[in-house]
Scaffold this active site. Structure first.
Site: not given
Length: 319
Positions: A55, A57, A124, A171-172, A245
């Protein structure tokens, strides 16, 4: 040739108790014996069977800095760009404060969270449409946060490049920001691939995100096209370190062969006590408030040490 369970590293079987980075209080394991077994498999298999799936972030970046400064997410970097419409930040903040608590809620089932994540990403994308945008603004903001990578991240990525280990950053968040931070931090080496949500444009205006949508709970190796160059690179690499995370990050290696050996490392920071059981049930290693890359680097060093011994063995036997 398949993995032979009876084989051991040249220097003898590795034991957790002899690996200091894995015996510290903040390093938790549900099943230490299983962790030890996987480490020995990694070491025997060598770098040529390894791949990394991470990941971005709050995994490659820190969850907190020493001076207490906030570390923005990849979307946060984009939201800080000055040319965005006045109402953009206010509207995205509303979405964040509505959906982020859901994302990290330790009590809500993942199946229920998924629908909320799809809502968040869809809304978004709708907000990120219909106005001009200069992508160099992302670079300007990202340059301020290259220091926010976990301690020893540069060394970790250098290790991976030196050992020729393919590294997938999943990454999302916003891929444009991820690439900018990694590039400006000088860790976007040729062995690193970023799969994320990237901005798309139409007639000079922003037009949401490229498909497919990647959110916290659907990012895994099944989205890698089987005809892609990266798939060709990794599909035979069955020793995998997964780092994240959030609970959903543990599934980033879904889609790889069932025979694969996977070590899942979870960085836990939010709601530690409430989340501990779920993280312990989900990850092989849980690192509590660890803002470094020391544990994954330790695993690589063990693999590299054995690799060097293997290379030296033929030379010694020929003497």
């Amino acid at each position: 040739m398949g993995f032979d369970e009876k084989r051991e590293p040249t220097g003898g079987r590795l034991r957790l108790q002899d690996i200091p980075a894995l015996t510290q209080d903040h390093c938790r394991m549900r099943d230490p014996a299983e962790v030890e077994r996987i480490i020995n498999e990694f070491v025997i298999g060598g770098p040529e069977r390894m791949q990394i799936v991470s990941d971005f972030d709050y995994t490659i970046t820190k969850q907190r800095t020493e001076d207490g400064g906030a570390v923005p997410s990849s979307f946060g970097i984009f939201n800080a760009c000055q040319s965005l419409p006045e109402n953009f930040k206010a509207e995205t903040d509303k979405l964040y404060h509505k959906y982020r608590p859901i994302e990290i809620d330790p009590h809500m089932p993942i199946a229920e969270k998924v629908q909320y994540m799809i809502e968040w990403w869809t809304k978004s994308g709708e907000l990120t449409s219909g106005f001009p945008f200069d992508q160099s603004e992302i670079d300007q903001i990202a340059s301020k946060y290259t220091h926010a990578l976990r301690d020893r991240t540069h060394e970790f990525f250098a290790d991976l490049q030196r050992l020729g280990i393919p590294t997938l950053v999943f990454s999302a968040g916003l891929g444009n920001s991820v690439v900018s931070v990694l590039r400006q931090a000088n860790v976007l080496h040729p062995n690193v691939k970023v799969v994320s949500n990237f901005l798309q444009f139409r007639d000079g205006l922003l037009d949401g995100f490229q498909q497919p949508m990647i959110h916290t709970f659907n990012k895994n190796e099944t989205v890698l096209n089987e005809t892609s160059e990266y798939y060709d690179l990794v599909h035979t690499r069955d020793h995998i370190i997964v780092m994240g995370d959030s609970i959903g990050d543990a599934d980033m290696a879904s889609g790889v062969p069932a025979s694969s050996h996977i070590m899942k490392i979870g960085f836990l920071f939010d709601h530690v006590e409430a989340n501990m059981k779920k993280y312990m049930d989900t990850f092989d290693i849980v690192l509590v408030d660890d803002q470094t890359m020391d544990v994954p680097r330790t695993l690589l060093s063990l693999i590299e040490k054995q690799h060097k011994l293997n290379l030296e063995a033929p030379k010694q036997s020929s003497l």
